[in-house]
Motif scaffolding. Structure first.
Motif, mmCIF file in Angstrom:
data_model
loop_
_atom_site.group_PDB
_atom_site.id
_atom_site.type_symbol
_atom_site.label_atom_id
_atom_site.label_comp_id
_atom_site.label_asym_id
_atom_site.label_seq_id
_atom_site.Cartn_x
_atom_site.Cartn_y
_atom_site.Cartn_z
ATOM 1 N N GLY A 50 -41.864 -16.490 60.459
ATOM 2 C CA GLY A 50 -41.937 -15.751 59.877
ATOM 3 C C GLY A 50 -42.596 -15.376 58.137
ATOM 4 N N SER A 51 -42.053 -14.264 58.428
ATOM 5 C CA SER A 51 -42.514 -13.816 56.647
ATOM 6 C C SER A 51 -40.745 -14.181 56.075
ATOM 7 N N LEU A 52 -41.653 -15.308 54.723
ATOM 8 C CA LEU A 52 -40.623 -15.653 54.070
ATOM 9 C C LEU A 52 -40.840 -15.555 52.903
ATOM 10 N N GLU A 53 -39.462 -15.710 51.932
ATOM 11 C CA GLU A 53 -40.293 -15.839 50.273
ATOM 12 C C GLU A 53 -40.902 -16.019 50.053
ATOM 13 N N THR A 54 -41.391 -16.430 48.863
ATOM 14 C CA THR A 54 -41.960 -17.648 48.239
ATOM 15 C C THR A 54 -41.044 -18.624 47.837
ATOM 16 N N LYS A 55 -39.747 -18.510 47.368
ATOM 17 C CA LYS A 55 -38.879 -19.325 46.970
ATOM 18 C C LYS A 55 -38.257 -20.164 48.382
ATOM 19 N N LYS A 56 -38.244 -19.995 49.497
ATOM 20 C CA LYS A 56 -38.028 -20.685 50.536
ATOM 21 C C LYS A 56 -38.676 -21.017 50.682
ATOM 22 N N LEU A 57 -39.767 -20.125 50.390
ATOM 23 C CA LEU A 57 -41.291 -21.732 51.170
ATOM 24 C C LEU A 57 -41.188 -22.987 49.633
ATOM 25 N N ALA A 58 -41.116 -22.624 49.007
ATOM 26 C CA ALA A 58 -41.060 -23.334 48.065
ATOM 27 C C ALA A 58 -40.540 -24.916 47.951
ATOM 28 N N GLU A 59 -39.021 -24.460 48.087
ATOM 29 C CA GLU A 59 -37.885 -25.353 48.276
ATOM 30 C C GLU A 59 -37.981 -25.641 49.644
#
Length: 58
Positions: free
Chosen positions: A26-35
């Motif tokens: 679902g909606s994820l923070e940029t930091k989480k997507l980057a990791e």
């Protein structure tokens, strides 16, 4: 093989993994997507902007 399929849609492997992560999480923070993708937050921002322009995410 996956490059052939993804290139038909103008997607890179990283773009695809971001879409997959958003689909699953679902909606994820940029930091989480980057990791998850193993790239910088700036790269995520650039890719998501491109995906938004293609109406593949918002």
């Amino acid at each position: 093989m996956e490059q052939e399929v993804l290139s038909q849609y103008g997607l890179s492997w990283t773009s695809f993994t971001i879409l997959y992560d958003l689909w699953i999480g679902g909606s994820l923070e940029t930091k989480k997507l980057a990791e998850s993708a193993g790239v910088s937050k700036a790269t995520i921002s650039n890719i998501t902007n491109t995906l938004e322009k293609k109406d593949l995410c918002y």
